[in-house]
Write a protein that holds these residues in place. Structure first.
Motif, PDB file in Angstrom:
ATOM      1  N   LEU A 190       2.890   9.291 -18.127  1.00  0.00           N
ATOM      2  CA  LEU A 190       1.962  10.422 -18.275  1.00  0.00           C
ATOM      3  C   LEU A 190       2.665  11.665 -18.817  1.00  0.00           C
ATOM      4  N   GLN A 191       3.953  11.507 -19.082  1.00  0.00           N
ATOM      5  CA  GLN A 191       4.782  12.601 -19.600  1.00  0.00           C
ATOM      6  C   GLN A 191       4.668  13.846 -18.728  1.00  0.00           C
ATOM      7  N   LEU A 192       4.858  13.602 -17.446  1.00  0.00           N
ATOM      8  CA  LEU A 192       4.855  14.709 -16.476  1.00  0.00           C
ATOM      9  C   LEU A 192       6.205  14.712 -15.776  1.00  0.00           C
ATOM     10  N   PRO A 193       6.632  15.890 -15.282  1.00  0.00           N
ATOM     11  CA  PRO A 193       7.894  15.903 -14.543  1.00  0.00           C
ATOM     12  C   PRO A 193       7.767  15.083 -13.251  1.00  0.00           C
ATOM     13  N   ALA A 194       8.809  14.337 -12.923  1.00  0.00           N
ATOM     14  CA  ALA A 194       8.792  13.526 -11.696  1.00  0.00           C
ATOM     15  C   ALA A 194       8.545  14.405 -10.480  1.00  0.00           C
ATOM     16  N   SER A 195       9.044  15.649 -10.537  1.00  0.00           N
ATOM     17  CA  SER A 195       8.868  16.556  -9.396  1.00  0.00           C
ATOM     18  C   SER A 195       7.385  16.844  -9.143  1.00  0.00           C
ATOM     19  N   GLN A 196       6.598  16.896 -10.220  1.00  0.00           N
ATOM     20  CA  GLN A 196       5.160  17.151 -10.059  1.00  0.00           C
ATOM     21  C   GLN A 196       4.475  15.956  -9.376  1.00  0.00           C
ATOM     22  N   ILE A 197       4.849  14.768  -9.796  1.00  0.00           N
ATOM     23  CA  ILE A 197       4.266  13.550  -9.211  1.00  0.00           C
ATOM     24  C   ILE A 197       4.647  13.487  -7.726  1.00  0.00           C
ATOM     25  N   TYR A 198       5.891  13.791  -7.454  1.00  0.00           N
ATOM     26  CA  TYR A 198       6.365  13.737  -6.069  1.00  0.00           C
ATOM     27  C   TYR A 198       5.637  14.769  -5.209  1.00  0.00           C
ATOM     28  N   ASN A 246       0.798  -1.222   0.000  1.00  0.00           N
ATOM     29  CA  ASN A 246       0.000   0.000   0.000  1.00  0.00           C
ATOM     30  C   ASN A 246       0.837   1.282   0.000  1.00  0.00           C
ATOM     31  N   TYR A 247       1.800   1.324  -0.909  1.00  0.00           N
ATOM     32  CA  TYR A 247       2.596   2.545  -1.011  1.00  0.00           C
ATOM     33  C   TYR A 247       3.082   2.759  -2.437  1.00  0.00           C
ATOM     34  N   LEU A 248       3.550   3.967  -2.693  1.00  0.00           N
ATOM     35  CA  LEU A 248       4.084   4.321  -4.003  1.00  0.00           C
ATOM     36  C   LEU A 248       5.604   4.357  -3.899  1.00  0.00           C
ATOM     37  N   SER A 249       6.232   3.362  -4.488  1.00  0.00           N
ATOM     38  CA  SER A 249       7.698   3.333  -4.449  1.00  0.00           C
ATOM     39  C   SER A 249       8.240   4.403  -5.399  1.00  0.00           C
ATOM     40  N   GLN A 250       9.528   4.673  -5.252  1.00  0.00           N
ATOM     41  CA  GLN A 250      10.160   5.656  -6.140  1.00  0.00           C
ATOM     42  C   GLN A 250      10.066   5.192  -7.601  1.00  0.00           C
ATOM     43  N   ASP A 251      10.278   3.887  -7.813  1.00  0.00           N
ATOM     44  CA  ASP A 251      10.176   3.335  -9.169  1.00  0.00           C
ATOM     45  C   ASP A 251       8.780   3.564  -9.747  1.00  0.00           C
ATOM     46  N   THR A 252       7.774   3.359  -8.906  1.00  0.00           N
ATOM     47  CA  THR A 252       6.393   3.543  -9.371  1.00  0.00           C
ATOM     48  C   THR A 252       6.153   4.998  -9.748  1.00  0.00           C
ATOM     49  N   LEU A 253       6.630   5.917  -8.917  1.00  0.00           N
ATOM     50  CA  LEU A 253       6.441   7.347  -9.200  1.00  0.00           C
ATOM     51  C   LEU A 253       7.115   7.734 -10.522  1.00  0.00           C
ATOM     52  N   PHE A 254       8.337   7.226 -10.720  1.00  0.00           N
ATOM     53  CA  PHE A 254       9.052   7.545 -11.971  1.00  0.00           C
ATOM     54  C   PHE A 254       8.341   6.929 -13.180  1.00  0.00           C
ATOM     55  N   TYR A 255       7.816   5.730 -12.987  1.00  0.00           N
ATOM     56  CA  TYR A 255       7.123   5.055 -14.088  1.00  0.00           C
ATOM     57  C   TYR A 255       5.875   5.847 -14.488  1.00  0.00           C
ATOM     58  N   ILE A 256       5.102   6.262 -13.484  1.00  0.00           N
ATOM     59  CA  ILE A 256       3.893   7.050 -13.759  1.00  0.00           C
ATOM     60  C   ILE A 256       4.273   8.356 -14.458  1.00  0.00           C
ATOM     61  N   ALA A 257       5.317   9.000 -13.952  1.00  0.00           N
ATOM     62  CA  ALA A 257       5.757  10.275 -14.546  1.00  0.00           C
ATOM     63  C   ALA A 257       6.102  10.087 -16.018  1.00  0.00           C
TER      64      ALA A 257
END
Ligand code: FES
Length: 168
Positions: free
Chosen positions: A51-59, A37-48
């Motif tokens: 979705l073609q969004l900056p990783a900083s926005q997702i974070y 039940n968490y968002l790993s760093q890999d998951t955040l980068f993958y989503i970014a």
């Protein structure tokens, strides 16, 4: 990817593609689908990247909303409010009582710092928040997404025993 299979993540992204609240929806589903039940760093980068969004926005989104977790969670989650109203009505003692019941160490509950600790058996994660916005009901605790008001040490011990018995 250590926390989520990319096939599942691709399905989630496809399901939310172009819909309102796309990013929050994808992140929420990705968290639910993860092992702990968490968002790993890999998951955040993958989503970014997908979705073609900056990783900083997702974070920023992941850290802004308290329901997103950036660390693995226990089977059950206890959130103790440490806001002023709850503090004056004994939330510090509740936190100590929870720690004692779960066999956590006193140093895991450092004063004036946000608490985030998971028991060694991964059964419980204990966290604190600044305020649930329900100060009239202080002290307030959330267990597995359910809010409990006017909490006492006896009640919380009983709820922990009950939660521990539930199959996850
Ligand atoms: S201070 Fe605890 S709900 Fe507001």
């Amino acid at each position: 990817m250590n926390n989520l299979n990319t096939k599942k993540l691709d399905q989630i992204i496809k399901a939310y593609k172009g819909k309102p609240g796309e990013l929050l929806g994808v992140m929420g589903e990705a968290q639910k689908a993860s092992m702990r039940n968490y968002l790993s760093q890999d998951t955040l980068f993958y989503i970014a990247s997908k979705l073609q969004l900056p990783a900083s926005q997702i974070y920023s989104v992941a850290t802004f909303y308290t329901f997103f977790n950036l660390k693995p969670q226990g089977d059950h989650c206890i959130i103790v409010c440490r806001g002023t109203a709850c503090h004056t009505r004994g939330s510090k003692n509740l936190l100590r009582s929870i720690a004692l019941t779960l066999g956590l160490k006193e140093e895991d509950l450092r004063e004036n710092e946000k608490v985030f600790v998971t028991t060694k058996d991964n059964k419980f994660t204990v966290k604190t928040v600044a305020c649930f916005g329900q100060c009239a009901l202080a002290p307030v605790i959330d267990i597995d997404g359910k809010i409990y008001s006017h909490m006492t040490e006896a009640k919380i011990r009983r709820l922990i025993r009950q939660a521990g018995k539930k199959k996850v």
